[in-house]
Design a protein around this motif. Structure first.
Motif, short mmCIF file in Angstrom:
data_model
loop_
_atom_site.label_atom_id
_atom_site.label_comp_id
_atom_site.label_asym_id
_atom_site.label_seq_id
_atom_site.Cartn_x
_atom_site.Cartn_y
_atom_site.Cartn_z
N THR A 173 -1.05 -9.51 -0.99
CA THR A 173 -1.90 -10.33 -0.11
C THR A 173 -1.24 -10.75 1.00
OG1 THR A 173 -2.89 -11.24 -2.20
CG2 THR A 173 -3.08 -12.49 -0.14
N THR A 174 0.24 -11.00 0.89
CA THR A 174 1.07 -11.46 2.11
C THR A 174 1.15 -10.57 3.15
OG1 THR A 174 2.81 -11.53 1.01
CG2 THR A 174 1.70 -13.68 0.85
N PRO A 189 1.88 -10.91 -5.33
CA PRO A 189 1.53 -11.80 -3.96
C PRO A 189 1.96 -10.89 -2.90
CG PRO A 189 2.89 -13.04 -5.67
CD PRO A 189 2.78 -11.66 -6.17
N ASP A 208 -6.25 -0.14 -1.58
CA ASP A 208 -6.87 -0.93 -2.98
C ASP A 208 -7.03 0.14 -3.67
OD1 ASP A 208 -7.09 -3.47 -1.44
OD2 ASP A 208 -9.20 -2.96 -0.89
#
Length: 303
Positions: free
Chosen positions: A246-247, A243, A256
């Protein structure tokens, strides 16, 4: 006096010109260039924001605090550079994209020169706690040629987000180096990485707090790979599905191309090297590394 009159603009510009010209006697042309650009940009910042003396005093106090907390085990200025994205911007400039070469990212403050060597398939954990993970891959150049005997430095935190240098004793864990084999292949046992906070108990942590930014880094493992006539690569791999990707990674290190799948294996499933893990689940991931030529601008090559 209004601050946008022709007279005021001339006064401010004249000061900048005089400071820049004061470095004209500098023998080193690169140093002269850097100092001149620094003055130009710093003065432009002051003029653009109409920086007050009180604000500048606060900034000096902050930088003083950064220096005060810095010692031989903690470099708060590097941390400040990291959270402002300056470290990553420097890496972007110094490691230009080259064909299919693996991307670089931040070095971080936890590398040690005297990590122990392990053989292919060895265990870099040295007792660090966490979920075991099998890492494997190949080292090639951008033309697809396999690179034998590439030196691969690896370091990572334990399941509590701590590096061995943070343990407070002389233990060395979660780090080693190894060499790729004659076919450019490497493998080792490490730990599935976990997110962890950068040190947030100092002035940089206060800056993150007041700006409502998280100190967390996305889960990652550090690699530094070097071979003759190729550009030394400093990079990470990150965990797909974390997560924190994303945050937001607190030092902007995620790319990436460096996000990898970590496959979960049930307890009792056979390991690639036949190691008996008993009733313990484990993970595996693959990271194929491509090194850029040494003559690409900005990078570092092993001699």
């Amino acid at each position: 006096m209004p601050n946008n009159t022709a007279e005021q603009i001339s006064i401010e510009r004249d000061l900048t010109d005089r400071v820049v010209s004061s470095f004209e006697g500098t023998d080193d042309p690169r140093l002269r260039e850097l100092l001149g650009a620094l003055v130009e940009h710093a003065h432009a910042f002051v003029r653009e924001t109409r920086l007050t003396e009180a604000e500048w005093t606060k900034a000096i106090e902050f930088l003083t605090a950064v220096g005060d907390i810095t010692d031989d085990k903690r470099q708060e200025f590097i941390l400040l550079s990291d959270v402002l994205g300056v470290s990553m911007q420097t890496i972007a400039v110094s490691n230009p994209a080259v064909h299919n070469a693996t991307e670089a990212t931040v070095f971080g403050p936890f590398f040690l020169d005297d990590a122990p060597e392990v053989p292919i398939g060895g265990d870099i954990t040295h007792g660090a706690a966490g979920e075991l993970c099998w890492f494997e891959g190949t080292i090639t150049d951008t033309d697809g040629n396999l690179v034998p005997r590439a030196r691969i430095e690896v370091w990572e935190c334990d399941e509590d987000g701590l590096y061995d240098v943070q343990y407070g004793d002389e233990r060395m864990a979660g780090r080693s180096y190894l060499y790729s084999n004659d076919h450019g292949e490497y493998s080792f046992w490490g730990l599935k990485p976990v997110p962890y906070p950068i040190p947030a108990d100092g002035p940089v942590g206060s800056l993150l707090s007041v700006t409502k930014r998280s100190p967390l880094r996305a889960a990652h493992v550090h690699f530094m790979v070097s071979a003759p006539r190729l550009r030394t690569l400093v990079t990470h791999i990150f965990v797909e599905g974390d997560p924190q990707i994303t945050t937001g990674d607190s030092v902007f290190g995620v790319k990436d191309s460096l996000i990898k799948t970590f496959v979960r294996h049930a307890a009792g499933e056979a390991t690639p090297d036949g190691r008996n893990l008993g009733q313990v689940q484990w993970f595996s991931t693959r990271f194929d590394i491509v090194l850029a030529p040494s003559d690409t601008a900005g990078g570092t090559a092993q001699k």
